[in-house]
Scaffold this motif. Structure first.
Motif, mmCIF file in Angstrom:
data_model
loop_
_atom_site.group_PDB
_atom_site.id
_atom_site.type_symbol
_atom_site.label_atom_id
_atom_site.label_comp_id
_atom_site.label_asym_id
_atom_site.label_seq_id
_atom_site.Cartn_x
_atom_site.Cartn_y
_atom_site.Cartn_z
ATOM 1 N N ASP A 34 0.807 -1.229 0.000
ATOM 2 C CA ASP A 34 0.000 0.000 0.000
ATOM 3 C C ASP A 34 0.835 1.273 0.000
ATOM 4 O O ASP A 34 0.409 2.310 0.521
ATOM 5 C CB ASP A 34 -0.949 0.030 1.209
ATOM 6 C CG ASP A 34 -2.056 -1.006 1.130
ATOM 7 O OD1 ASP A 34 -2.079 -1.781 0.156
ATOM 8 O OD2 ASP A 34 -2.897 -1.050 2.042
ATOM 9 N N GLY A 36 2.296 4.355 -2.074
ATOM 10 C CA GLY A 36 1.916 5.040 -3.296
ATOM 11 C C GLY A 36 3.079 5.352 -4.216
ATOM 12 O O GLY A 36 4.258 5.278 -3.832
ATOM 13 N N TYR A 296 1.978 6.973 9.108
ATOM 14 C CA TYR A 296 2.264 6.297 7.838
ATOM 15 C C TYR A 296 3.713 6.555 7.417
ATOM 16 O O TYR A 296 4.456 5.625 7.075
ATOM 17 C CB TYR A 296 1.299 6.796 6.760
ATOM 18 C CG TYR A 296 1.622 6.311 5.373
ATOM 19 C CD1 TYR A 296 1.111 5.106 4.908
ATOM 20 C CD2 TYR A 296 2.439 7.042 4.523
ATOM 21 C CE1 TYR A 296 1.396 4.641 3.636
ATOM 22 C CE2 TYR A 296 2.748 6.590 3.249
ATOM 23 C CZ TYR A 296 2.225 5.396 2.808
ATOM 24 O OH TYR A 296 2.533 4.942 1.550
ATOM 25 N N ALA A 333 -1.661 3.682 -2.853
ATOM 26 C CA ALA A 333 -2.028 3.952 -1.465
ATOM 27 C C ALA A 333 -3.507 3.660 -1.242
ATOM 28 O O ALA A 333 -4.341 3.784 -2.130
ATOM 29 C CB ALA A 333 -1.706 5.396 -1.114
ATOM 30 N N SER A 334 -3.822 3.308 -0.002
ATOM 31 C CA SER A 334 -5.121 2.749 0.354
ATOM 32 C C SER A 334 -6.181 3.815 0.602
ATOM 33 O O SER A 334 -5.918 4.828 1.250
ATOM 34 C CB SER A 334 -4.953 1.894 1.609
ATOM 35 O OG SER A 334 -6.184 1.655 2.239
ATOM 36 N N GLN A 335 -7.379 3.529 0.126
ATOM 37 C CA GLN A 335 -8.522 4.403 0.386
ATOM 38 C C GLN A 335 -9.343 3.935 1.579
ATOM 39 O O GLN A 335 -10.361 4.545 1.923
ATOM 40 C CB GLN A 335 -9.426 4.467 -0.843
ATOM 41 C CG GLN A 335 -10.034 3.135 -1.269
ATOM 42 C CD GLN A 335 -10.947 3.270 -2.472
ATOM 43 O OE1 GLN A 335 -12.029 3.852 -2.398
ATOM 44 N NE2 GLN A 335 -10.489 2.740 -3.602
ATOM 45 N N ASN A 374 -5.349 4.399 10.319
ATOM 46 C CA ASN A 374 -5.215 4.523 8.870
ATOM 47 C C ASN A 374 -5.437 5.979 8.509
ATOM 48 O O ASN A 374 -6.252 6.660 9.129
ATOM 49 C CB ASN A 374 -6.235 3.634 8.149
ATOM 50 C CG ASN A 374 -5.804 3.297 6.723
ATOM 51 O OD1 ASN A 374 -4.909 3.925 6.172
ATOM 52 N ND2 ASN A 374 -6.454 2.312 6.137
ATOM 53 N N ALA A 380 -3.800 9.669 1.190
ATOM 54 C CA ALA A 380 -3.638 8.609 0.190
ATOM 55 C C ALA A 380 -3.525 9.219 -1.204
ATOM 56 O O ALA A 380 -2.725 8.767 -2.030
ATOM 57 C CB ALA A 380 -4.818 7.644 0.259
ATOM 58 N N SER A 383 -0.075 10.486 -1.587
ATOM 59 C CA SER A 383 0.860 9.378 -1.793
ATOM 60 C C SER A 383 0.924 8.970 -3.256
ATOM 61 O O SER A 383 1.975 8.575 -3.764
ATOM 62 C CB SER A 383 0.441 8.164 -0.955
ATOM 63 O OG SER A 383 0.640 8.381 0.416
ATOM 64 N N ASN A 384 -0.206 9.045 -3.936
ATOM 65 C CA ASN A 384 -0.286 8.597 -5.327
ATOM 66 C C ASN A 384 0.036 9.696 -6.333
ATOM 67 O O ASN A 384 -0.147 9.490 -7.537
ATOM 68 C CB ASN A 384 -1.689 8.038 -5.604
ATOM 69 C CG ASN A 384 -1.973 6.773 -4.828
ATOM 70 O OD1 ASN A 384 -1.063 6.034 -4.486
ATOM 71 N ND2 ASN A 384 -3.240 6.518 -4.540
ATOM 72 N N TYR A 390 -7.162 5.418 -6.162
ATOM 73 C CA TYR A 390 -6.428 4.701 -5.134
ATOM 74 C C TYR A 390 -6.374 3.208 -5.431
ATOM 75 O O TYR A 390 -6.940 2.716 -6.398
ATOM 76 C CB TYR A 390 -7.135 4.864 -3.771
ATOM 77 C CG TYR A 390 -7.658 6.235 -3.457
ATOM 78 C CD1 TYR A 390 -6.844 7.180 -2.846
ATOM 79 C CD2 TYR A 390 -8.978 6.598 -3.761
ATOM 80 C CE1 TYR A 390 -7.322 8.446 -2.527
ATOM 81 C CE2 TYR A 390 -9.467 7.855 -3.452
ATOM 82 C CZ TYR A 390 -8.637 8.781 -2.834
ATOM 83 O OH TYR A 390 -9.107 10.029 -2.531
#
Length: 756
Positions: A34, A36, A296, A333-335, A374, A380, A383-384, A390
């Motif tokens: 996870d 990004g 994170y 990266a996680s949603q 989280n 997130a 990150s991307n 995501y």
């Protein structure tokens, strides 16, 4: 034996030891979870990753590397060199839908890289996250054929699930569940432990078989939730990220342009849906979200430091020069943190809300042993950078990831970039070509499916090497995409909507890195041809039938696995039981009974515990009384017996009874309702010894941590110090469940996706 001949030469019918191709490199594959596209420093991030950055300076960074949008699926593609649906892992290892593309387990027709290298003299070591075996097959009785040792690895030290607590992980050594060698109080952290085990495996390899090459597959839990890292390291990032995600995205894109990661004309897309402008947030929200992002960042920073330890060992042991190192992430990266982030996600997954005030009161706990944090969508998205959406999605934010490759002996390039398209299923063919091994026609007597991936080994030497020729499809939960010859067609699929209603977009990635200029209206013929090609690829790779019912899939899988079983008997002496094979006490009546012998009044300890400090239940004896704790998201509903437990043989128990269904909580759809109240009753020799009524309970899940008998081995569910072993005589514990179970498929799915 003839003079001058070896034993094998004198005995030709005995198989000779395998010989690797001359000059075969060791292979170290470091897989993050996870993380990004922009999160490594060498991809534009301010997060400290000096060891990854040093590898990039010694080798190559790929800017067109793609994954499959989820963890199990990318791992299946990386391990086999085939598309994930084609090998039976179309979605997650957490369920088996029955369709060939969605079994949750790598098919035998798809040998893993370890299975392909073993006949050529490689020793194969798997450390960290596996997650390509159905979790209902991860228990102590197996079957083990889908575990790492059943798929070509010689040693395994890690965890089977999608996630685990970094301070109290669900560890397995080879085929046995084991206790973690430490805990938060002793300074333990899983990332350090995994690298320590990696060093041990390589050190023992060098001592025992110095001439044999090795494959080490190191899959961190970082940076999957729960985001856990040393508190001091987390706070170091407060000042950096207090500027917010909007400034962060702008600055990352500027760095990426300066580094050459993205073209100079790359545009930043608008904020993703559901992400607010940083300046519009309240002061409390900004402070909370900053700390969540710090957790994170610290988790990634901390993992990079462990990579430094491993690289230093390889250097000191003379292994570094001929070790091919790959560092990558399994998806974007996680949603799953949602728009507001979470300090302990376990409560909301059971409809217990986590208001801002509660989160702020726990801000200094974030990243600690009793949190499951989280970060929110905005971070997130950052990150991307500069990609859209995501993890789970087939837009760039879900499937475009960093890839660093360094090999001092074999890659002369230093600090160069490679911009061509590559996919997770291309990695195994690339490594096979580099090593000089052809994919086998059979593995263990099973005819093999051809590799879907294309080797990009030529690009390790030549930046002008040909671009991948064949098209690459994408699919996850109905989101779809196809790349071919620099173009990409992609459709975002709203859950429950007709697939025919999805709107396809078209991007020329060679000119539009961030997918901001939709050419669907200007190039309708090209788009139609790519959509048609997607359907061909989908049929060829077992993608069909499309199924976006991820919630019902999880609920159906649970019913199918447990079937009519309503009774579990646990005898003293058993080890740990993973959560997916433990009694499914969600949303139903159940009875726990422990047969014990108490010979002294000071006897105490756990009878049964399922879960950890963030969620679960425990039945135990303390201070002469029977106690039950139902821990919902860190809020303890403790019931203590009204009378002490007797000496001698007795039966100690707890009964949970669901009340009538009431209306679903606000915002919850697709469920008739949840119990308006629940009644818990302690039992001593079958007689009531205390009653508790509550409106909360295990609606969608109990815990991602498993079950123990006679002890609570890791992160304690209740108010005692683990393992709090029972000091009396425990003969057995019986759990009996009512057949009626009112599962909310959507809620179960949301909880499971948070786990992924």
């Amino acid at each position: 034996m003839a003079i001058g001949k070896t034993w094998h030469e004198s005995n030709p019918h005995w198989p000779p030891p395998p010989r690797p191709p001359a000059g075969s490199p060791n292979v170290l594959l470091v897989l993050f979870d996870d993380v990004g596209f922009s999160d490594f420093g060498c991809y534009g991030s301010p997060i400290r990753t000096p060891n990854i950055d040093a590898l990039a300076a010694l080798g190559l960074r790929f800017t067109g590397f793609h994954t499959t949008a989820m963890c199990s699926t990318t791992r299946a593609a990386l391990l086999t060199g085939r598309n994930h649906h084609a090998v039976g892992v179309g979605c997650l290892a957490n369920f088996d839908s029955g369709y060939p593309g969605y079994r949750g387990k790598i098919s035998r027709e798809a040998g893993t890289l370890a299975e392909m290298l073993r006949p050529h003299g490689y020793r194969n070591y798997m450390v960290g996250k596996w997650h390509v075996t159905p979790l209902t097959q991860s228990g102590p009785a197996g079957p083990y054929d889908g575990w790492p040792l059943g798929r070509g690895f010689d040693r395994f030290y890690g965890f089977m699930d999608a996630e685990t607590d970094q301070y109290a992980p669900e560890l397995v050594r080879d085929n046995t569940h084991i206790d973690a060698p430490g805990g938060f109080a002793t300074g333990y952290h899983l990332s350090e432990d995994l690298v320590g085990q990696s060093i041990r495996y390589v050190a023992e390899h060098v001592a025992d078989a110095p001439d044999a090459p090795w494959l080490l597959w190191l899959a961190f839990g970082a940076c999957h939730a729960p985001h856990q890292a040393p508190a001091a390291l987390i706070r170091e990032y407060d000042a950096l990220f207090s500027r917010g995600w909007d400034v962060e995205r702008d600055e990352r894109l500027a760095r990426q342009k300066a580094l050459g990661i993205v073209p100079p004309n790359t545009r930043l897309p608008p904020r993703n849906d559901g992400v607010q402008a940083w300046d519009s947030l309240s002061e409390g929200e900004r402070r909370l979200f900053t700390r969540l992002q710090g957790a994170y960042a610290a988790m990634l920073d901390h993992a990079d430091r462990q990579i430094g330890r491993l690289l230093a060992f390889l250097e000191a042991s003379g292994q570094r020069e001929n070790t091919l190192v790959l560092v990558l992430s399994d998806n974007g990266a996680s949603q799953e943190g949602g728009p507001l982030g979470m300090v302990n996600a376990m409560g909301p997954y059971n409809y217990r809300r986590e208001p801002l005030e509660e989160k702020l009161a726990r801000i200094d706990d974030i990243g600690g042993p009793d949190t499951h944090s989280n970060f929110p969508l905005g971070w997130a998205m950052a990150s991307n950078t500069p990609l859209r959406r995501y993890k789970q999605n087939t837009h760039g934010g879900g499937i475009r990831d960093p890839l660093v490759i360094a090999w001092p002996r074999g890659v002369a390039a230093r600090g160069e970039l490679r911009h061509g398209f590559a996919h997770a299923c291309d990695v195994a063919p690339t490594l096979l070509e580099v090593i000089g091994v052809e994919p086998p026609a059979t593995v263990a007597g099973v005819a093999q499916r051809p590799l879907d991936g294309e080797s990009f080994a030529a690009s390790l030497r030549d930046p002008a090497s040909p671009v991948r020729g064949r098209p690459q499809y994408f699919e996850m939960f109905g989101h779809r995409g196809l790349w071919h010859a620099g173009w990409k067609a992609v459709a975002f699929h709203p859950p429950g909507a007709p697939f025919d209603a999805d709107r396809w977009e078209l991007f020329h990635l060679d000119d539009d890195f961030s997918e901001t200029d939709d050419l669907a209206q200007r190039e309708p013929q090209r788009l139609a041809a790519m959509i048609e090609a997607w359907w061909r690829e989908a049929e060829r790779n077992q993608v069909l039938p499309l199924d976006d019912r991820f919630g019902p899939r999880f609920a159906e899988n649970a019913r199918r696995y447990h079937g009519p079983r309503r009774r579990f008997v646990f005898h003293a002496g058993m080890g740990h039981l993973p959560t997916d094979v433990a009694p499914d006490v969600r949303a139903r009546d159940y009875l726990i009974e422990a047969d014990v012998r108490i010979e002294r009044p000071d006897v105490q300890g756990v009878l049964i515990a399922h879960g950890d400090a963030t969620s679960g239940y425990s039945l135990y004896v303390q201070d002469g009384h029977l106690v039950h704790d139902m821990n919902i998201g860190g809020v303890h509903h403790v019931l203590r017996s009204q009378r002490p437990v007797p000496l001698g043989r007795c039966r100690l128990g707890f009964r949970m009874q669901q009340g009538p269904l009431g209306p679903p909580p606000p915002g919850v759809v697709g469920v008739a309702g949840i119990p308006s109240k629940r009644t818990g009753t302690l039992l001593i020799d079958g007689e009531p010894a205390g009653t508790l009524q509550t409106t909360v309970g295990f609606n969608n899940f109990v815990s991602w941590s498993g079950l123990d008998i006679g002890r609570d081995r890791g992160s304690p569910v209740s108010h005692y110090e683990a393992p709090f072993e029972f000091t009396g005589r425990l003969e057995k514990v019986t759990v009996t469940m009512d057949p009626q179970q009112h599962l909310d498929g959507h809620g179960v799915g949301q909880a499971e996706m948070g786990r992924e």
